[in-house]
Enzyme design. Structure first.
Site, PDB file in Angstrom:
ATOM      1  N   SER A  32       0.791  -1.238   0.000  1.00 23.38           N
ATOM      2  CA  SER A  32       0.000   0.000   0.000  1.00 23.38           C
ATOM      3  C   SER A  32       0.822   1.286   0.000  1.00 23.38           C
ATOM      4  CB  SER A  32      -0.971  -0.001   1.173  1.00 23.38           C
ATOM      5  OG  SER A  32      -2.073  -0.826   0.846  1.00 23.38           O
ATOM      6  N   LYS A  35       0.380   3.644  -2.897  1.00 24.98           N
ATOM      7  CA  LYS A  35      -0.657   4.664  -2.975  1.00 24.98           C
ATOM      8  C   LYS A  35      -0.110   6.069  -2.743  1.00 24.98           C
ATOM      9  CE  LYS A  35      -4.380   1.454  -1.883  1.00 24.98           C
ATOM     10  NZ  LYS A  35      -3.880   0.218  -1.309  1.00 24.98           N
ATOM     11  N   SER A  92      -6.759   3.517   2.560  1.00 23.94           N
ATOM     12  CA  SER A  92      -5.962   2.634   1.704  1.00 23.94           C
ATOM     13  C   SER A  92      -6.852   1.869   0.723  1.00 23.94           C
ATOM     14  CB  SER A  92      -5.130   1.657   2.555  1.00 23.94           C
ATOM     15  OG  SER A  92      -4.161   1.015   1.759  1.00 23.94           O
TER      16      SER A  92
END
Length: 173
Positions: A32, A35, A92
């Site tokens: 993640s 991102k 997320s």
């Protein structure tokens, strides 16, 4: 100065001094942390005027079906860029990442090409993206050193939008 992390890098942004490092150039899978680049690419487009926070993006079936963490957007719903960014940064949301990627570039694949182009431009030489979410892929990798460059670039060039990272709670739907 011990760390159980396989790789790490801590730098003082005001001086550029490295405070701690452990295998900062070792290839890792960013999951993640990807991102951060997904959001940065949107920040860049907001800054150059080709995207606005209030612009609405249509949610595709691909985005809606995406597994993993979600912000729970609905297929064929129009969602504002600012809400998708909060869904990405605070929750997320994989669904939000794909919706934003498609809304900006027409497809996630084209968005990923733009992510990799921006990565080269800002000096992420140990990084390659293959998606906007951090979904596992052998060709999707970065380093702690590159993540530090990415965070520093975001902070220095988009401080107004970077403030979204302070939001601790966001509920959508």
């Amino acid at each position: 100065n011990e760390s159980s992390a396989k790789t790490s890098l801590i730098i003082d942004l005001s001086t550029g001094e490295t405070l701690f490092e452990k295998n900062p150039n070792k290839r890792i899978y960013p999951s993640s942390m990807t991102k951060i680049m997904t959001a940065l690419l949107a920040f860049e487009k907001i800054k150059n005027g080709s995207l606005s926070l209030d612009q609405e993006i249509l949610v595709s079936e691909k985005a809606w079906r995406m597994g993993g963490s979600k912000m729970f957007i609905e297929v064929n719903e129009k969602v504002k860029v600012k809400d998708l960014l909060k869904g990405i940064i605070v929750q997320s949301g994989n669904d939000a990442s794909i919706a934003l990627a498609e809304g900006i570039s027409g497809s996630e694949e084209t968005f990923v090409m733009e992510m990799n182009s921006l990565a080269r431009k800002i000096g992420l030489n140990g990084t390659n993206f293959s998606n906007s979410t951090g979904w596992p892929d052998d060709n999707h990798y970065t380093t702690a050193a590159d993540l530090a460059i990415l965070a520093k670039y975001t902070l220095e060039n988009h401080y107004d939008l970077y403030k979204m990272y302070k939001i601790s709670d966001f509920t959508y739907n």
